[in-house]
Design a protein around this motif. Structure first.
Motif, PDB file in Angstrom:
ATOM      1  N   ALA B 627      40.038  38.709  27.506  1.00 51.83           N
ATOM      2  CA  ALA B 627      38.876  39.604  27.632  1.00 51.83           C
ATOM      3  C   ALA B 627      38.951  40.684  26.566  1.00 51.83           C
ATOM      4  N   SER B 628      40.168  41.119  26.307  1.00 49.93           N
ATOM      5  CA  SER B 628      40.379  42.152  25.300  1.00 49.93           C
ATOM      6  C   SER B 628      40.074  41.619  23.898  1.00 49.93           C
ATOM      7  N   ASP B 629      40.401  40.356  23.665  1.00 46.66           N
ATOM      8  CA  ASP B 629      40.155  39.740  22.357  1.00 46.66           C
ATOM      9  C   ASP B 629      38.675  39.775  21.963  1.00 46.66           C
ATOM     10  N   ILE B 630      37.782  39.671  22.955  1.00 45.13           N
ATOM     11  CA  ILE B 630      36.366  39.699  22.616  1.00 45.13           C
ATOM     12  C   ILE B 630      35.783  41.102  22.814  1.00 45.13           C
ATOM     13  N   ASN B 631      36.673  42.065  23.014  1.00 44.89           N
ATOM     14  CA  ASN B 631      36.278  43.466  23.185  1.00 44.89           C
ATOM     15  C   ASN B 631      35.303  43.675  24.343  1.00 44.89           C
ATOM     16  N   ALA B 632      35.513  42.953  25.422  1.00 49.75           N
ATOM     17  CA  ALA B 632      34.651  43.143  26.595  1.00 49.75           C
ATOM     18  C   ALA B 632      34.933  44.514  27.194  1.00 49.75           C
ATOM     19  N   SER B 633      33.869  45.233  27.538  1.00 50.22           N
ATOM     20  CA  SER B 633      34.082  46.536  28.176  1.00 50.22           C
ATOM     21  C   SER B 633      34.012  46.410  29.691  1.00 50.22           C
ATOM     22  N   GLY B 654      47.673  48.533  29.682  1.00 49.17           N
ATOM     23  CA  GLY B 654      47.118  49.714  29.014  1.00 49.17           C
ATOM     24  C   GLY B 654      45.651  49.596  28.654  1.00 49.17           C
ATOM     25  N   LEU B 655      44.910  48.799  29.395  1.00 49.08           N
ATOM     26  CA  LEU B 655      43.489  48.634  29.089  1.00 49.08           C
ATOM     27  C   LEU B 655      42.598  49.415  30.054  1.00 49.08           C
ATOM     28  N   GLU B 656      43.244  50.197  30.902  1.00 52.42           N
ATOM     29  CA  GLU B 656      42.509  50.842  31.988  1.00 52.42           C
ATOM     30  C   GLU B 656      41.324  51.669  31.488  1.00 52.42           C
ATOM     31  N   ASP B 657      41.521  52.350  30.377  1.00 54.86           N
ATOM     32  CA  ASP B 657      40.441  53.210  29.883  1.00 54.86           C
ATOM     33  C   ASP B 657      39.385  52.431  29.114  1.00 54.86           C
ATOM     34  N   LYS B 658      39.781  51.275  28.593  1.00 53.08           N
ATOM     35  CA  LYS B 658      38.872  50.541  27.713  1.00 53.08           C
ATOM     36  C   LYS B 658      38.055  49.499  28.454  1.00 53.08           C
ATOM     37  N   MET B 659      38.553  49.070  29.582  1.00 52.47           N
ATOM     38  CA  MET B 659      37.920  47.923  30.224  1.00 52.47           C
ATOM     39  C   MET B 659      37.704  48.182  31.706  1.00 52.47           C
ATOM     40  N   LYS B 660      36.473  47.905  32.168  1.00 49.15           N
ATOM     41  CA  LYS B 660      36.185  48.026  33.597  1.00 49.15           C
ATOM     42  C   LYS B 660      36.218  46.642  34.215  1.00 49.15           C
ATOM     43  N   LEU B 661      36.426  46.650  35.517  1.00 51.17           N
ATOM     44  CA  LEU B 661      36.482  45.386  36.236  1.00 51.17           C
ATOM     45  C   LEU B 661      35.569  45.520  37.436  1.00 51.17           C
ATOM     46  N   SER B 662      34.689  44.555  37.596  1.00 55.79           N
ATOM     47  CA  SER B 662      33.691  44.713  38.639  1.00 55.79           C
ATOM     48  C   SER B 662      33.418  43.376  39.311  1.00 55.79           C
ATOM     49  N   ASP B 663      33.375  43.389  40.635  1.00 52.33           N
ATOM     50  CA  ASP B 663      32.951  42.178  41.321  1.00 52.33           C
ATOM     51  C   ASP B 663      31.444  42.045  41.135  1.00 52.33           C
ATOM     52  N   ILE B 664      30.938  40.826  41.199  1.00 52.95           N
ATOM     53  CA  ILE B 664      29.509  40.604  40.985  1.00 52.95           C
ATOM     54  C   ILE B 664      28.673  41.375  42.024  1.00 52.95           C
ATOM     55  N   SER B 665      29.238  41.543  43.230  1.00 56.68           N
ATOM     56  CA  SER B 665      28.509  42.297  44.263  1.00 56.68           C
ATOM     57  C   SER B 665      28.439  43.780  43.899  1.00 56.68           C
ATOM     58  N   GLU B 666      29.529  44.297  43.359  1.00 54.87           N
ATOM     59  CA  GLU B 666      29.529  45.699  42.913  1.00 54.87           C
ATOM     60  C   GLU B 666      28.582  45.871  41.738  1.00 54.87           C
TER      61      GLU B 666
END
Lengths: 256, 674
Positions: B627-633, B654-666
């Motif tokens: 996910a990081s390789d394609i710079n997904a936020s 160490g990607l906590e600030d750069k990348m969010k994680l979300s369930d489709i429902s959220e």
């Protein structure tokens, strides 16, 4: 070493099992703080499971028979099945347990143990619900057996039991002649997951039970049973880098 | 010439006898040794479809394009070349015999042969390049000799075909009885004509000797091929088509069931504990390695290799089978050795995430995961052996109805202030759809947000729903996939009783593991209801206009990607709904390098969520790296297991600030509009 069950050589091993309410499911009533244990499901005390494991391992290594004892009540009877599944050969549930009274428990069980001439008696060093830790000593004294407490591992040579014990800074090796009472801790072993064939066989096995009809003298009076009040500060530190410093500060200043 | 015919007949007889005897002994193993049943459903239409797609059209091979095209051309070439070989031997034995009557049909058939022989020849060269020059990693270290030998035989077959053809064009074989293709006009053999042009015209008596020499080489080549096929990995020529035809009608298939009332040996301990179809799986394997090179465990440095599991089992069958045949079935207990331990390590068995990447990739429809779970069953059900974390989950599932230590009476607490009908408290069965929350979203604080989001969406859409609250228990998935079928079955029974008690006809769930259990496993145990995963359900709500979503201000700067859950994707073929939902909001979307049916597992399935991962890279770290390789936020998921794994990976790497994680429902709940 003796002959049991008409011929096979082995040791006559007893394991003492305690049935307790599942502590994870005990709740305090909101407001009053009264502890509610009435509807809490029962389970085998985890240290009793370690004791069963130790007893069954001895049987598997040296031969013999394991008899399980529960002092409880009618609801405790089905729980003997788990002991069977783990490898206990026979079981007796003595019903009529009313409340925590180690002296009484020790004498009720010792009566049974005396008549059956056990070589080794295994039990947990204490139980997760009352933590008195009195039974191993009391039973050893009542049946006139040697006590080896808190063992790490057990070996048998003829009529002699050799056990390793963990003390604070050293490992002690103890030898004693049978009959021996052995208490185990959570470090002694890892209780097994019973194989399915044994679970199913356990379901078909009969469980003996008899009732203790004597008095239950109360030496102490429980006046109330209320959950301790704990006030939580409920501080949440979201960012790790700030959080670590804040936690360190809190520990330094407040938690001394 | 009669001598030649006699020699040819003798050669054919010997090769055919060898071919049949070897096949007999191999299939004897498959019929006599295995004791486990294989349930096969008759759905002929589906079976025909699978066969046409995966055998004749070589469908699954194209999941890897270059290798797939190479193999398909070789396969079709071989079928076409069959016409030549059959005619070659038929006329060799009886020179006057006409297998195919001369005419336009025959001409076209041999035109196909002429073209495909070249295709196969080029293919052989390409195969050689792949294995020994380009050095495709998945081939390395596996049976190079067998591959080389078979490529040599194929090439020789094609070269002698053209060489004989050139002599035919030159008129050398015109008067030789039994010579074939004499009636075919040269315009129908353009490739041969082209090659003939490259050489001086063959004349004189030597050219007749040359003809017979080539003829002999061609015949011998074919006969050796026949002998060699069943003794090598090229057994797949016979076994693989059968394996596809007889495969379960749905893939990935359900795990095999256990009859606890009658069976006494649970799972697979030695080779008798498989089914005849498993044996066909072993025989179909060509060690192509597609499975292993898509396995998340292997790709992150574990020793598990699905290919080796299948191949090692095959080796055991081929070693112990003949011994059993000579000594008799009464000696099973002495001859058959446990396959777990020396042959297949326990560590490898526990490394599997049951993600089905191997099964999905296998061109010949081998089911690796079923075998791995069966061997896990042997350990768990017969010996009580499992990793420590797994043993704890069993205890917890039994005591608390959840893999974690959690007071079951608090299961519905997250929903208390949300105005949700909690059945264990309300007893009010007036609802249209049951929301099955699952353990993770019930107890885990982070994942409770998923449950709350689902509730928000359902309420917004005005759907009358309920949750079971403390009556809901773990579906048994973590027990089932780690081999504890006994516990899984018990939990399933309790849950099915509960669901039937509340007359549940429609279920939605946010957990793909629950979803798969309820939908596929429970339906086999008699639970009949429509089971929908929240990705599909929410997508329907959006397309039917019951809810609507709009991009937020921040979405303009976001780059989205979607991580496929194995139990949603490969297990249940749900790939598009979550992508469509994201598409409603943003065009700035990119796929990670392994996606959809090739999606890389998060590392939590198959009970791995509760085991330590100490060898190699963590699978979740590798995935979050993609996910990081394609710079997904923002990485969108649809599975609480994936959420736990990827959230942890995101923090640790160490990607906590750069990348969010979300369930489709959220994702949807936070973008609802009025």
């Amino acid at each position: 070493m003796q002959y049991i069950d008409g011929g096979s050589v082995g040791y006559n091993i007893a394991v003492l099992i305690k049935v307790i309410p599942d502590l994870e499911q005990i709740k305090a009533a909101s407001g009053t703080g009264q502890i509610q244990i009435e509807k809490v499901p029962l389970r085998l005390d985890i240290l009793s499971e370690h004791a069963i494991e130790a007893a069954v391992q001895l049987k598997e290594k040296y031969g013999g028979k394991v008899t399980g004892f529960i002092f409880g009540n009618n609801e405790s009877i089905p729980l003997m099945k788990k002991a069977y599944a783990m490898g206990v050969d026979e079981g007796l549930v003595i019903t009529g347990y009313k409340e925590n009274n180690p002296t009484l428990t020790a004498s009720v069980i010792s009566e049974k143990l005396k008549s059956l001439q056990f070589d080794i008696i295994v039990l947990g060093n204490q139980s997760a619900d009352t933590y008195t830790g009195l039974l191993p000593g009391m039973i050893a004294s009542k049946i006139n057996a040697r006590l080896i407490g808190n063992v790490l591992s057990i070996e048998i040579e003829g009529k002699e039991v050799k056990a390793r014990k963990s003390l604070e800074k050293k490992i002690e090796v103890v030898k004693a002649q049978m009959p021996v009472v052995i208490s185990v801790t959570q470090e002694t072993n890892q209780p097994r997951l019973p194989p399915v064939m044994q679970i199913m066989a356990a379901g078909r096995k009969t469980i003996q039970s008899e009732e203790y009809k004597g008095q239950t003298p109360s030496y102490t009076l429980t006046k109330s049973r209320v959950a301790p009040k704990s006030e939580r500060k409920k501080q949440i530190f979201e960012k790790p880098e700030d959080g670590i410093q804040a936690v360190v500060r809190v520990i330094k200043e407040e938690a001394r | 010439m009669q001598l030649f015919s006699a020699l040819l007949i003798a050669g054919l007889a010997i090769s055919a006898a060898s071919f049949i005897y070897t096949l007999y002994s191999i299939f004897w193993n498959a019929v006599k040794i295995p004791e486990k049943p294989y349930r096969i459903k008759a759905s002929i239409g589906r079976r025909a479809y699978i066969t046409i797609r995966n055998v004749l059209l070589q469908g699954k091979l194209f999941k890897e394009r270059s290798g797939g095209i190479m193999h398909a051309l070789m396969f079709w070439g071989f079928i076409a070349f069959g016409a030549y070989s059959a005619t070659f031997f038929a006329r060799g034995i009886d020179p006057s015999f006409q297998l195919i009557p001369p005419g336009e049909i025959k001409n076209v058939i041999f035109l196909t042969v002429d073209v495909f022989a070249l295709v196969v020849l080029i293919d052989v060269f390409y195969a050689f390049l792949r294995r020994w020059v380009i050095k495709i990693p998945r081939y390395q270290g596996y049976n190079g000799f067998e591959a080389a030998f078979i490529l040599f035989l194929i090439a020789t077959l094609m070269i002698t075909y053209y060489a004989l053809g050139i002599l035919r064009i030159d008129g050398v074989s015109r008067n030789i009885p039994g010579a074939i293709m004499e009636s075919i006009p040269s315009s129908y053999t353009p490739v041969t004509v082209f090659f003939a042009g490259l050489f001086p015209k063959a004349t004189g008596p030597l050219s007749v000797d040359l003809y017979w020499t080539l003829y002999t080489i061609h015949a011998l080549d074919f006969l050796i091929f026949l002998v060699y096929i069943p003794r090598s990995k090229h057994l797949h020529l016979v076994a693989a088509p059968l394996n596809v035809i007889l495969s379960k009608d749905r893939q990935p298939a359900q795990l095999s069931t256990i009859d606890f009332d009658h069976e006494t040996r649970f799972g697979a301990t030695d080779i008798r504990d498989f089914s005849w179809k498993d044996y066909l799986d072993f025989y179909s394997c060509t060690e192509c390695g597609r499975c292993t090179f898509n396995c998340p465990a292997y790709l992150t440095g574990k020793t598990l290799s699905p290919r080796d599991i299948i191949w090692d089992l095959r080796e055991v069958v081929l070693a112990e089978g003949p011994e059993l045949r000579s000594k008799g079935m009464d000696h099973k207990d002495q001859i058959l050795k446990p396959v777990i331990g020396d042959t297949i390590s326990e560590t490898d068995l526990w490394s599997c995430t049951t993600c089905m990447a191997c099964v999905e990739q296998c061109p010949v429809m081998i089911d690796h995961v079923d075998k791995i779970v069966n061997m896990r069953r042997s350990l768990v059900l017969n010996q009580g052996k499992a990793p420590k974390g797994t043993l704890e989950t069993y205890n917890n599932m039994e005591m608390y109805g959840s893999p974690w230590v959690a007071d079951p009476s608090t299961r519905g607490d997250w929903a208390k202030d949300l105005g949700v009908n909690i059945l264990s408290e309300s007893g009010n069965d007036d609802f249209e759809i049951l929301y099955w929350v699952g353990c993770v979203s019930s107890y885990d604080r982070r994942n409770q947000e998923i449950a709350k989001s689902v509730v928000k969406i359902l309420q917004k859409a005005g759907i009358k729903f309920a949750i079971l609250g403390s009556e809901e228990k773990c579906t048994g998935d973590p027990a089932k996939r780690t081999g504890n079928e006994y516990l899984a079955e018990n939990l399933a029974r309790v849950n099915i009783d509960t669901l039937n008690k509340h007359k549940v006809h429609r279920v939605i769930t946010g957990c793909p593991h629950c979803f798969n259990s309820l939908k596929n496993d429970y339906s086999e145990m008699g639970f009949k209801a429509e089971v929908i995963h929240h990705t599909e359900f929410i997508n329907q709500l959006i397309s039917s206009g019951k809810i609507s979503i709009a991009a937020t201000q921040n979405d303009k700067e976001e780059k989205f990607t979607y991580h496929d859950s194995c139990y949603l994707g490969r297990y249940n073929k749900i790939y598009e709904p979550p992508r469509e939902i994201i598409g409603h909001v943003s065009d700035n979307y990119e796929e990670m390098s392994m996606n959809k049916s090739k999606g890389l597992c998060c590392g939590a399935g198959g009970g791995r969520l509760w085991m330590d991962e100490t060898v190699g890279t963590k699978i979740s770290h590798k995935r979050i790296g993609m996910a990081s390789d394609i710079n997904a936020s923002t990485v969108v998921t649809a599975c609480p297991y994936c959420m736990i794994m990827l959230d942890d990976a995101r923090r640790v790497t160490g990607l906590e600030d750069k990348m969010k994680l979300s369930d489709i429902s959220e994702f949807v709940a936070s973008r609802l509009t009025d």
